[in-house]
Design a protein around this motif. Structure first.
Motif, mmCIF file in Angstrom:
data_model
loop_
_atom_site.group_PDB
_atom_site.id
_atom_site.type_symbol
_atom_site.label_atom_id
_atom_site.label_comp_id
_atom_site.label_asym_id
_atom_site.label_seq_id
_atom_site.Cartn_x
_atom_site.Cartn_y
_atom_site.Cartn_z
ATOM 1 N N HIS A 145 -3.886 -4.651 5.083
ATOM 2 C CA HIS A 145 -2.754 -4.093 4.294
ATOM 3 C C HIS A 145 -2.125 -2.921 4.763
ATOM 4 N N LYS A 146 -3.078 -1.898 5.092
ATOM 5 C CA LYS A 146 -2.578 -0.775 5.707
ATOM 6 C C LYS A 146 -1.588 -1.037 6.944
ATOM 7 N N ASP A 147 -1.915 -1.899 7.911
ATOM 8 C CA ASP A 147 -0.926 -2.092 8.772
ATOM 9 C C ASP A 147 0.603 -3.005 8.136
ATOM 10 N N LEU A 148 0.142 -3.667 7.359
ATOM 11 C CA LEU A 148 1.193 -4.492 6.562
ATOM 12 C C LEU A 148 2.383 -3.475 6.011
ATOM 13 N N ALA A 149 1.815 -2.543 5.345
ATOM 14 C CA ALA A 149 2.531 -1.517 4.570
ATOM 15 C C ALA A 149 3.272 -0.694 5.752
ATOM 16 N N ARG A 150 2.765 -0.561 7.039
ATOM 17 C CA ARG A 150 3.557 0.188 8.025
ATOM 18 C C ARG A 150 4.579 -0.692 8.655
ATOM 19 N N ALA A 151 4.727 -1.862 8.477
ATOM 20 C CA ALA A 151 5.777 -2.650 9.268
ATOM 21 C C ALA A 151 7.165 -2.321 8.633
ATOM 22 N N ALA A 152 8.156 -2.344 9.435
ATOM 23 C CA ALA A 152 9.419 -1.975 9.143
ATOM 24 C C ALA A 152 10.048 -2.936 8.009
ATOM 25 N N GLY A 153 10.594 -2.089 6.930
ATOM 26 C CA GLY A 153 11.167 -2.665 5.668
ATOM 27 C C GLY A 153 10.229 -3.278 4.697
ATOM 28 N N VAL A 154 9.023 -3.346 5.044
ATOM 29 C CA VAL A 154 8.217 -3.944 4.008
ATOM 30 C C VAL A 154 7.758 -3.022 2.741
ATOM 31 N N ARG A 155 8.102 -3.234 1.580
ATOM 32 C CA ARG A 155 8.170 -2.329 0.514
ATOM 33 C C ARG A 155 6.668 -2.701 -0.090
ATOM 34 N N GLY A 156 6.140 -1.423 -0.877
ATOM 35 C CA GLY A 156 4.886 -1.493 -0.986
ATOM 36 C C GLY A 156 4.802 -2.388 -2.565
ATOM 37 N N ALA A 157 5.620 -2.692 -3.087
ATOM 38 C CA ALA A 157 5.361 -3.662 -4.110
ATOM 39 C C ALA A 157 5.163 -4.929 -3.766
ATOM 40 N N VAL A 158 5.884 -5.625 -2.556
ATOM 41 C CA VAL A 158 5.509 -6.597 -2.156
ATOM 42 C C VAL A 158 4.328 -6.661 -1.319
ATOM 43 N N VAL A 159 3.614 -5.612 -0.663
ATOM 44 C CA VAL A 159 2.137 -5.638 -0.234
ATOM 45 C C VAL A 159 1.264 -6.047 -1.249
ATOM 46 N N ARG A 160 1.706 -4.925 -2.395
ATOM 47 C CA ARG A 160 0.705 -5.215 -3.695
ATOM 48 C C ARG A 160 0.716 -6.529 -4.265
ATOM 49 N N ALA A 161 1.895 -7.207 -4.491
ATOM 50 C CA ALA A 161 1.880 -8.457 -4.940
ATOM 51 C C ALA A 161 1.534 -9.579 -3.804
ATOM 52 N N HIS A 162 1.928 -9.495 -2.637
ATOM 53 C CA HIS A 162 1.824 -10.740 -1.866
ATOM 54 C C HIS A 162 1.219 -10.537 -0.407
ATOM 55 N N GLY A 163 0.525 -9.373 -0.324
ATOM 56 C CA GLY A 163 0.001 -8.878 0.580
ATOM 57 C C GLY A 163 -0.807 -9.826 1.347
ATOM 58 N N ASP A 164 -1.971 -10.368 0.570
ATOM 59 C CA ASP A 164 -2.856 -11.373 0.833
ATOM 60 C C ASP A 164 -2.371 -12.529 1.297
#
Length: 389
Positions: free
Chosen positions: A263-282
């Motif tokens: 999830h931490k690496d996912l949040a660092r990706a360009a243009g990826v919003r935190g809300a999307v990581v929380r809702a759909h990161g898995d």
């Protein structure tokens, strides 16, 4: 200084739409614009259709029962009645979807682009040609709101309030520059090519550079991008938001190439919003792992597309046409697209004409171009025939 309509009349029911249409039928020229909720909904809706003349502005509220754009079919389809749009391509798609085809288009944006003017926005034209400042604060507003706030109402009315006068001035400039025929041919092309919008997301093609990637790596990145695109469509439709707000194309490209596993690496990706990581990161991380496992098992298509016979002269024709277009544009002091538009360049590169008269069979080529360039183009392309013809 010309005068402009001061008010705007709301069209909110069938009776009002019919009355407004009768008034508009007396005008030889119309200004047209529309508003949709593309920034706020998964599948955008036509929310307003604005039509203006030198004396009246009508705001057709197309979300209201009985306000049917099809009432305007005869008006909009009359080729003898000029319809001034600014940047018409997207608007023409919405209208086509509503059953309305446009003829007699004069697109001021396309015209000033061909004129080579440095600033082509409607606000720029209004400022420089009329000394009028158009506000921009509602460009990304939600036009499906009802009732529409007064500031937004004034904003959409202003999009057509000055457009007839601006259109005439731009048309005169095209006539003075001797490019009016070319502009009108391109406007006709835009009308003919306008079609209902494709299904949301149907035309997505990942923009992945092959540079530095093996065939297997590219295939994996492509599979991840396609999978993420499919997922964002499902999530965006469920939440009724634009798919780009769920995951932008930039975000998908970055995820497909970097392939994060936390999830931490996912949040660092360009243009990826935190809300999307929380809702759909898995789900995103699971999709990436799934495609990686398929790649390891050799189950991904390595993008081996069958290729047709190579045309050895195609690149030579393209280069010759580019040089010709620049040479002729310099001589006429016009932009290169006035000489030959990109679609015409592609058509000529693919099928060089045998005679000058054959050029008239090319859509939107026109008699003027045949007269000015016909013999020159035939001679230019003759050394590079299509093999087998």
């Amino acid at each position: 200084m010309p005068t402009f309509p001061q008010g705007a009349l709301d069209v909110v029911d069938a009776a009002g739409a019919e009355a407004a249409t009768r008034v508009l039928e007396s005008a030889p020229e119309l200004a047209v614009d529309l508003e949709a909720d593309a920034m706020h909904a998964f599948r955008a809706r036509l929310c307003f259709l604005q039509l203006g003349t030198d004396t009246d502005i009508f705001l057709f509220d197309t979300l209201q029962p009985g306000v049917d754009p099809r009432l305007l079919v005869p008006l909009m389809g009359d080729p003898e009645r000029t319809k001034f749009f600014h940047a018409a391509q997207g608007d023409l798609q919405y209208l086509a979807e509503a059953g309305v085809r446009v003829r007699g288009l004069f697109d001021t944006h396309r015209a000033v682009t061909l004129l080579g003017w440095p600033k082509v926005g409607l606000a720029d034209l209004a400022r420089e040609r009329l000394g009028i400042e158009l506000p921009k604060e509602h460009q990304q507003s939600d036009f499906s709101l009802r009732p529409l706030p007064p500031g937004m109402r004034d904003y959409i009315a202003n999009d057509v309030r000055y457009l007839c006068e601006l259109g005439r001035q731009v048309r005169d400039a095209c006539r003075e520059a001797d490019i009016l025929e070319e502009v009108l041919l391109d406007c006709a092309r835009m009308c003919d090519e306008a079609a209902a919008r494709p299904e949301t997301g149907a035309e997505y093609k990942p923009k992945l550079s092959r540079s530095g990637l093996s065939s297997a790596q590219y295939a994996l990145a492509h599979a991840i991008a396609q999978g993420l695109h499919k997922q964002r469509l499902e999530w965006a439709e469920k939440d009724n938001v634009p798919m780009g707000r769920m995951l932008s194309n930039m975000a998908i490209t970055d995820l497909a190439l970097k392939q994060p596993n936390t999830h931490k690496d996912l949040a660092r990706a360009a243009g990826v919003r935190g809300a999307v990581v929380r809702a759909h990161g898995d789900a995103i991380l699971a999709l990436i792992r799934e495609q990686q496992e398929k790649a390891a098992r050799g189950e991904l298509d390595l993008d081996r597309e069958p290729k047709g016979p190579r045309d050895p002269h195609r690149r030579k024709r393209e280069d010759a046409l580019k040089a010709f277009r620049i040479e002729q544009a310099t001589a006429r002091k016009v932009t290169p697209s006035v000489i030959l538009t990109n679609p015409l360049m592609d058509a000529l590169a693919a099928h060089p004409p045998a005679t000058a008269e054959a050029l008239l069979e090319l859509p939107y080529f026109g008699e003027k171009r045949r007269r000015l360039y016909g013999d020159k183009l035939v001679a230019l392309l003759a050394p590079y025939p299509v093999l087998g013809t």
